[in-house]
Design a protein around this motif. Structure first.
Motif, PDB file in Angstrom:
ATOM      1  N   ARG A 163     -14.061  23.030 -22.742  1.00 47.24           N
ATOM      2  CA  ARG A 163     -12.919  22.293 -23.269  1.00 47.24           C
ATOM      3  C   ARG A 163     -12.593  21.054 -22.433  1.00 47.24           C
ATOM      4  NH1 ARG A 163      -7.900  25.891 -24.830  1.00 47.24           N
ATOM      5  NH2 ARG A 163      -7.462  24.057 -26.100  1.00 47.24           N
ATOM      6  N   VAL A 164     -12.824  21.121 -21.130  1.00 48.91           N
ATOM      7  CA  VAL A 164     -12.515  19.961 -20.289  1.00 48.91           C
ATOM      8  C   VAL A 164     -13.728  19.063 -20.068  1.00 48.91           C
ATOM      9  CG1 VAL A 164     -10.677  21.197 -19.106  1.00 48.91           C
ATOM     10  CG2 VAL A 164     -12.951  21.156 -18.089  1.00 48.91           C
ATOM     11  N   LEU A 190      -6.508  25.871 -14.676  1.00 55.13           N
ATOM     12  CA  LEU A 190      -6.661  24.890 -15.750  1.00 55.13           C
ATOM     13  C   LEU A 190      -6.049  25.375 -17.055  1.00 55.13           C
ATOM     14  CD1 LEU A 190     -10.345  23.780 -15.121  1.00 55.13           C
ATOM     15  CD2 LEU A 190      -8.274  22.542 -14.475  1.00 55.13           C
ATOM     16  N   ARG A 191      -5.232  24.532 -17.649  1.00 50.42           N
ATOM     17  CA  ARG A 191      -4.696  24.778 -18.986  1.00 50.42           C
ATOM     18  C   ARG A 191      -4.901  23.511 -19.805  1.00 50.42           C
ATOM     19  NH1 ARG A 191      -4.890  29.006 -17.256  1.00 50.42           N
ATOM     20  NH2 ARG A 191      -3.358  30.700 -17.143  1.00 50.42           N
ATOM     21  N   TYR A 192      -5.707  23.627 -20.854  1.00 46.90           N
ATOM     22  CA  TYR A 192      -6.098  22.456 -21.649  1.00 46.90           C
ATOM     23  C   TYR A 192      -5.379  22.484 -22.992  1.00 46.90           C
ATOM     24  CZ  TYR A 192      -9.132  18.978 -23.829  1.00 46.90           C
ATOM     25  OH  TYR A 192      -9.605  17.862 -24.471  1.00 46.90           O
ATOM     26  N   ILE A 195     -13.535  15.245 -20.307  1.00 46.14           N
ATOM     27  CA  ILE A 195     -12.862  14.477 -19.256  1.00 46.14           C
ATOM     28  C   ILE A 195     -13.869  14.182 -18.152  1.00 46.14           C
ATOM     29  CG2 ILE A 195     -11.057  14.553 -17.498  1.00 46.14           C
ATOM     30  CD1 ILE A 195      -9.416  16.281 -19.415  1.00 46.14           C
ATOM     31  N   VAL A 222     -13.266  27.350 -20.679  1.00 49.83           N
ATOM     32  CA  VAL A 222     -12.449  26.347 -19.997  1.00 49.83           C
ATOM     33  C   VAL A 222     -13.270  25.110 -19.677  1.00 49.83           C
ATOM     34  CG1 VAL A 222     -11.193  25.813 -17.878  1.00 49.83           C
ATOM     35  CG2 VAL A 222     -10.801  27.986 -19.027  1.00 49.83           C
ATOM     36  N   LEU A 262      -3.730  19.859 -18.716  1.00 49.43           N
ATOM     37  CA  LEU A 262      -4.570  18.727 -19.089  1.00 49.43           C
ATOM     38  C   LEU A 262      -4.468  18.460 -20.582  1.00 49.43           C
ATOM     39  CD1 LEU A 262      -7.800  19.656 -17.106  1.00 49.43           C
ATOM     40  CD2 LEU A 262      -6.528  17.526 -16.803  1.00 49.43           C
ATOM     41  N   TYR A 263      -4.465  17.177 -20.934  1.00 48.50           N
ATOM     42  CA  TYR A 263      -4.501  16.788 -22.344  1.00 48.50           C
ATOM     43  C   TYR A 263      -5.396  15.568 -22.475  1.00 48.50           C
ATOM     44  CZ  TYR A 263      -3.052  15.131 -26.950  1.00 48.50           C
ATOM     45  OH  TYR A 263      -3.050  14.701 -28.253  1.00 48.50           O
ATOM     46  N   HIS A 264      -6.470  15.709 -23.268  1.00 49.76           N
ATOM     47  CA  HIS A 264      -7.430  14.622 -23.477  1.00 49.76           C
ATOM     48  C   HIS A 264      -6.892  13.718 -24.572  1.00 49.76           C
ATOM     49  CE1 HIS A 264     -11.883  13.349 -24.249  1.00 49.76           C
ATOM     50  NE2 HIS A 264     -11.158  12.400 -23.706  1.00 49.76           N
ATOM     51  N   HIS A 291      -6.940  10.837 -19.864  1.00 48.42           N
ATOM     52  CA  HIS A 291      -6.201  12.071 -20.104  1.00 48.42           C
ATOM     53  C   HIS A 291      -4.852  12.027 -19.400  1.00 48.42           C
ATOM     54  CE1 HIS A 291      -8.416  12.739 -16.321  1.00 48.42           C
ATOM     55  NE2 HIS A 291      -7.460  13.581 -15.982  1.00 48.42           N
ATOM     56  N   TYR A 295      -2.084  14.686 -17.260  1.00 46.01           N
ATOM     57  CA  TYR A 295      -2.109  15.916 -16.466  1.00 46.01           C
ATOM     58  C   TYR A 295      -0.742  16.170 -15.849  1.00 46.01           C
ATOM     59  CZ  TYR A 295      -2.815  12.543 -12.641  1.00 46.01           C
ATOM     60  OH  TYR A 295      -2.699  11.480 -11.761  1.00 46.01           O
TER      61      TYR A 295
END
Length: 277
Positions: free
Chosen positions: A9-10, A274-276, A13, A6, A30-32, A40, A42
């Motif tokens: 992956r973040v 957190l969910r990416y 950001i 996790v 979250l989306y980069h 990003h 969120y």
């Protein structure tokens, strides 16, 4: 293993709002973005069990949509200069767009000074925003909301900054906020008065205030993503005169000590939200 994956992956950001994550009732999405001027996207639902959610200084402009079915709203939030109540409404679902530090969307009819430490109604300062607003607040799917905003934004521009301000921001980033005005004088060739006047006109704050924000975010990032970091080394790396000075500054801007912060963001309760994408 879950924690490592996790955080890996973040790690792209860099502008963190940790109390937003801890204030989420369940998942914090979250989306980069691939768009250079957007950090990003969120989304989360505000937890009724959390009394207060704080926003910390990040140098960013956020567009925050409250997707409440009865009374949806959208506001433009300029950076805070110290930890401040974000004023989320319990059980409301939010969708946010965070621009990279130093970027102000040109479609916003508000000055940089008007945005600092303020929350303005999006529909008041963005002409013809009704359609994109209605599309976003009407959708309950995070990926769709991201797509709607990216489609809208692809023909938009960031507000133009002076060459001097761009250079100043670049120097601040390279030094992770650990830079003095005399260093900026040497690197840009301009005097303090000119530097401060131009930067304040473009960004709504002084180079010193912006550097302070980026140094705070650098500390937060290192605590989130670097294993085995010591406070003394972090204080030295970020140019604090001593560890006690670093501890005082961190608590003022983030609202807790670095040790307390480290304990909170490294716990499963934080990571599990957190969910990416």
């Amino acid at each position: 293993m879950l924690k490592d994956s996790v955080y890996d992956r973040v790690s792209g950001i860099h502008s963190k709002q940790p109390w937003f994550v801890l204030g989420a009732a369940q998942e914090f999405l979250l989306y980069h973005s691939d768009i250079p001027s957007i950090s990003h996207f969120y989304s989360f639902e505000a937890d009724p069990a959390t009394e207060q959610v704080l926003a910390i200084p990040d140098g960013c402009v956020d567009i925050l949509f409250d997707c409440d079915e009865q009374r949806p709203t959208a506001k433009v939030c300029g950076t805070t200069l110290e930890a401040t109540n974000a004023e989320f409404i319990h059980n409301h679902r939010y969708f946010g767009v965070r621009f990279v530090p130093g970027v102000i969307p040109d479609f916003l009819k508000a000055s940089a000074q008007e945005l600092i430490e303020h929350q303005l109604n999006l529909l008041d300062i963005m002409p013809n925003a009704d359609r994109v607003f209605e599309q976003i607040v009407s959708s309950s799917v995070f990926a769709n909301q991201v797509g709607i905003f990216e489609k809208f934004y692809k023909n938009q521009l960031a507000r133009k900054l002076s060459i001097l301000t761009k250079q100043t921001i670049h120097e601040v980033f390279i030094k992770k906020g650990n830079i003095q005005i005399q260093d900026l004088e040497a690197s840009t060739g301009y005097c303090t008065r000119t530097l401060q006047r131009q930067f304040r006109a473009d960004m709504g704050m002084s180079p010193k205030a912006f550097s302070r924000i980026i140094r705070c975010q650098s500390a937060v990032y290192d605590l989130n993503h670097n294993k085995g970091v010591t406070f003394s080394d972090l204080a030295c790396d970020l140019g604090f005169s001593d560890q006690s000075h670093f501890l005082r500054e961190f608590k003022k801007l983030v609202s807790v000590t670095p040790l307390d912060y480290l304990h909170r963001v490294k716990q499963e309760a934080y990571v599990a939200r957190l969910r990416y994408f």
